[in-house]
Write an enzyme that holds these catalytic residues in place. Structure first.
Site, PDB file in Angstrom:
ATOM      1  N   ASP A   2       0.839  -1.207   0.000  1.00  0.00           N
ATOM      2  CA  ASP A   2       0.000   0.000   0.000  1.00  0.00           C
ATOM      3  C   ASP A   2       0.881   1.268   0.000  1.00  0.00           C
ATOM      4  O   ASP A   2       1.638   1.498   0.947  1.00  0.00           O
ATOM      5  CB  ASP A   2      -0.898  -0.065   1.250  1.00  0.00           C
ATOM      6  N   GLY A  56      -5.004   3.492  -8.016  1.00  0.00           N
ATOM      7  CA  GLY A  56      -5.192   3.722  -9.453  1.00  0.00           C
ATOM      8  C   GLY A  56      -4.315   4.814 -10.039  1.00  0.00           C
ATOM      9  O   GLY A  56      -4.460   5.163 -11.212  1.00  0.00           O
ATOM     10  N   ASP A 110     -10.232   4.388  -1.753  1.00  0.00           N
ATOM     11  CA  ASP A 110     -11.019   3.492  -0.903  1.00  0.00           C
ATOM     12  C   ASP A 110     -12.521   3.710  -1.119  1.00  0.00           C
ATOM     13  O   ASP A 110     -13.008   4.835  -1.076  1.00  0.00           O
ATOM     14  CB  ASP A 110     -10.698   3.740   0.576  1.00  0.00           C
TER      15      ASP A 110
HETATM   16  C1  GLA Z   1      -5.351   2.590   2.581  1.00  0.00           C
HETATM   17  C2  GLA Z   1      -5.835   1.438   1.709  1.00  0.00           C
HETATM   18  C3  GLA Z   1      -6.905   0.668   2.465  1.00  0.00           C
HETATM   19  C4  GLA Z   1      -6.365   0.146   3.786  1.00  0.00           C
HETATM   20  C5  GLA Z   1      -5.792   1.294   4.603  1.00  0.00           C
HETATM   21  C6  GLA Z   1      -5.040   0.809   5.826  1.00  0.00           C
HETATM   22  O1  GLA Z   1      -6.352   3.535   2.795  1.00  0.00           O
HETATM   23  O2  GLA Z   1      -6.344   1.902   0.500  1.00  0.00           O
HETATM   24  O3  GLA Z   1      -7.378  -0.419   1.684  1.00  0.00           O
HETATM   25  O4  GLA Z   1      -5.367  -0.810   3.523  1.00  0.00           O
HETATM   26  O5  GLA Z   1      -4.894   2.078   3.843  1.00  0.00           O
HETATM   27  O6  GLA Z   1      -4.469   1.844   6.549  1.00  0.00           O
END
Ligand code: GLA
Length: 352
Positions: A116, A155, A176
């Site tokens: 991430d 993305g 998200d």
């Molecule tokens: C980001 C990701 C989420 C999740 C959070 C965790 O927002 O996009 O899917 O993994 O971090 O902190």
């Protein structure tokens, strides 16, 4: 297919919660329906030891033992980190520890890694993003342990164009989606047009399912499942499986709906018709039939008509309602159904 803790628990996770969810995957029949990955998201990690090895925090006394427990149920073990110094929830990331962390994960028996971006934006230039993702892929490969590699960078930089070339098996296509129908639908319907980048081993990922978390109703949940399956998307349930209603379980495990998602050809469907809030999406299946999602994105019930000519069928076709698991008979030219606010219908159509 599997489960991820983030939307239900965020940082309030523990070894006990993960074990209980693994147990529930089996006892509810979710595993039998195909959900096998148990994915821990952010907030499992503690500090590094004197040699720089990442340690779990006190909620996770023994990650190897947890991995063994998950594997003892014939499930798979997923974990999460960031290419940056810290994760999105401000925990220790893998920056400058990529190989070491990949080795640690392999020693715990990890089968899936979500990577991430988060604070990586503070240490990498935008043109270094692909390299940062490839670096962790190479680190995983050098452990010799296969892991599904899940890219999460919302993305940016049209990741669908290069995600597979840096080793990605799936990549998030948007930010998200967590929230209500309006939020997830705003992002998820944007996956139209990305179908040519998806296929077996490398998928567009519209994010974790919100079904059963409590922010959406059953019509909205069927609409989400319909869209994800038409998209051939990874199916990661996000709800507390130990407290799931029979209706939610039925939505997550309908075998005819899942068969559309898991169709062996792995073709991502696309929108074939839209008029205002009414949308029709179609996914070609390996038996030559067509799975169709019919959506009503408005706030009141609306009739929606599927014209067979819009999915390349002339004249008569047999239509099966995949949610009801009932044949609707042989119909001529079109099929019309009333769809509730934010709901969907899902049918399989075969020319006669
Ligand atoms: C980001 C990701 C989420 C999740 C959070 C965790 O927002 O996009 O899917 O993994 O971090 O902190």
């Amino acid at each position: 297919m599997g489960w991820n803790d983030w939307y239900q628990y965020e940082c309030k996770i523990s070894d006990a919660i993960i074990r209980a969810q693994a147990d529930a995957l089996v006892s509810t029949g979710m595993k039998a329906a195909g959900y096998i990955y148990v994915n821990i998201d952010d907030c499992w990690m503690g500090k590094r030891d004197a040699q720089g090895n990442i340690q779990p925090n006190s909620n996770f006394p023994d990650m190897k033992a947890l991995g063994d427990y998950i594997h003892s149920k014939s499930l798979k073990f997923g974990i999460y980190t960031s290419p940056g110094p810290t994760t999105c929830a401000d925990q220790e990331g893998s920056y400058r520890h990529e190989e070491q962390d990949a080795r640690t994960y392999a020693s715990w028996g990890v089968d899936f890694l979500k990577y991430d971006w988060c604070s990586a934006q503070d240490v990498y230039r935008p043109d270094e993003m692909q390299g940062a993702y490839k670096e962790m892929h190479d680190a995983i490969l050098s452990t010799g342990r296969p892991m599904v590699y899940s890219l999460c960078q919302y993305g940016f930089q049209s990741v669908w164009e290069w995600g597979a070339s840096v080793g990605g098996n799936m990549w998030r296509t948007t930010e998200d989606i967590g929230g209500n129908y309006r939020r997830w639908s705003l992002f998820a319907f944007q996956n139209n047009g990305l179908e040519k980048y998806a296929g077996p081993g490398h998928w567009n990922d519209p994010d974790i399912l919100l079904i059963g978390i409590g922010k959406t109703n059953l019509d909205e949940d069927r609409a989400q499942m319909t869209l994800w399956c038409i998209l051939a998307a990874p199916l990661l349930a996000g709800n507390d499986l130990t407290k799931m209603s029979p209706e939610i379980l039925a939505i997550l495990t309908n075998p005819e709906v899942i068969a559309v998602d898991q169709d062996p050809n792995g073709i991502q469907g696309r929108r074939v018709w839209q008029e205002g809030p009414r949308e029709i999406w179609m996914k070609l299946l390996s038996d030559g039939s067509k799975a169709v999602g019919m959506f009503n994105r408005s706030v009141g019930t609306l009739p929606v008509t599927l014209r067979f000519s819009d999915i390349g069928i002339r004249g008569k076709a047999s239509v099966r309602d995949l949610w009801a698991r009932k044949d609707l008979g042989v119909l001529k030219d079109s099929y019309t159904v009333a769809i509730p606010r934010y709901g969907a219908a899902m049918v399989k159509v075969e020319p006669e």
